[in-house]
Design an enzyme around this catalytic site. Sequence first.
Site, PDB file in Angstrom:
ATOM      1  N   GLY A  32     -36.493   3.816  31.068  1.00  0.00           N
ATOM      2  CA  GLY A  32     -35.229   4.030  31.248  1.00  0.00           C
ATOM      3  C   GLY A  32     -34.930   4.146  32.880  1.00  0.00           C
ATOM      4  N   GLY A  37     -37.599  -3.282  39.732  1.00  0.00           N
ATOM      5  CA  GLY A  37     -38.978  -3.261  39.487  1.00  0.00           C
ATOM      6  C   GLY A  37     -39.046  -3.669  37.678  1.00  0.00           C
ATOM      7  CG  HIS A  38     -37.901  -0.606  35.061  1.00  0.00           C
ATOM      8  ND1 HIS A  38     -36.960   0.399  36.029  1.00  0.00           N
ATOM      9  CD2 HIS A  38     -38.807   0.065  34.554  1.00  0.00           C
ATOM     10  CE1 HIS A  38     -37.660   1.420  35.725  1.00  0.00           C
ATOM     11  NE2 HIS A  38     -38.719   1.283  34.844  1.00  0.00           N
TER      12      HIS A  38
END
Length: 288
Positions: A32, A37-38
Amino acid sequence: MPVLFDQLEQVSEQVAAWKQQGLRVAFVPTMGNLHKGHLQLCNTAQKHADKVIVSIYVNPLQFGENEDYASYPRTLEADQNALKSVGVDALFCPNEAVMYADGVAASTTVSVPKVAELWCGASRPGHFTGVTTVVCKLLNIVQPDVALFGEKDYQQLYIIRRMVHDLFIPVKIIGVPTQREESGLALSSRNQYLNKEERQRAAFIHELLMENKAQLTSGQRNFREMEQNAVEMLEKRGFRPDYYAICRVQDLQLATDPAETEWVILVAAHLGAARLIDNCVISLRNAV
Ligand code: AMP
């Protein structure tokens, strides 16, 4: 909004329904506090599958006693909005009772020997066992066709590939290149532990990697001296380096052979309250 699940059965049922329709499923595990990037992992996932499921779980088993488990940023609402903006289909947010029904300490664990004791494994004992255990559990719950991980956590990606290979876990692992700030600093949830001045200074890690990459490309092979210089330069700028290592790509052991044509430089260093990691792959395979 991506549909939100917190129970194992909800995830299995959803994935089974997708598969019954002949759809391919991609999985992106995270802790989370999502950044670009995620989201890049999610975008790449969409290219490999019809449906994308993300998990958010801050896994206690991979944190050491004096690490930032309690203070790790938890930002579910913002994360849900970010996932919505890239069109992710489902979000799995289990709690500890779901992931470790009999308690964290009593859980069966999965360990990859040797390589998990190097580098981040040496400075964070037990960390990779925590990672492989939770990733194995998550892969068993979701049963995706593909799972995506960032190259930013290079040793982690290497270890997960090994686990999947050794345990015959039926999933394809895809690595995604590191997303960076304009300064070169690798995006990370832990960057927010840096103040403004430290954040600017943190970009030096990437600069140093690029400098060593150029040196290796132009034929320099004094690996240990290069590492020592790098550590000194980091210290001079106020970093507290954990390691700076020029490694063989095949097993992440220290590079020694000057005839080799591929290396990965792995680095971890503390700056202020943050522990930063980065890496750089150097391949001369096409150049020779
Ligand atoms: P985390 O939430 O830090 O556990 O990260 C979840 C996934 O995102 C892992 O596979 C990371 O390697 C990946 N990731 C984290 N930061 C980046 C980045 N800057 N670029 C690409 N992937 C990243």
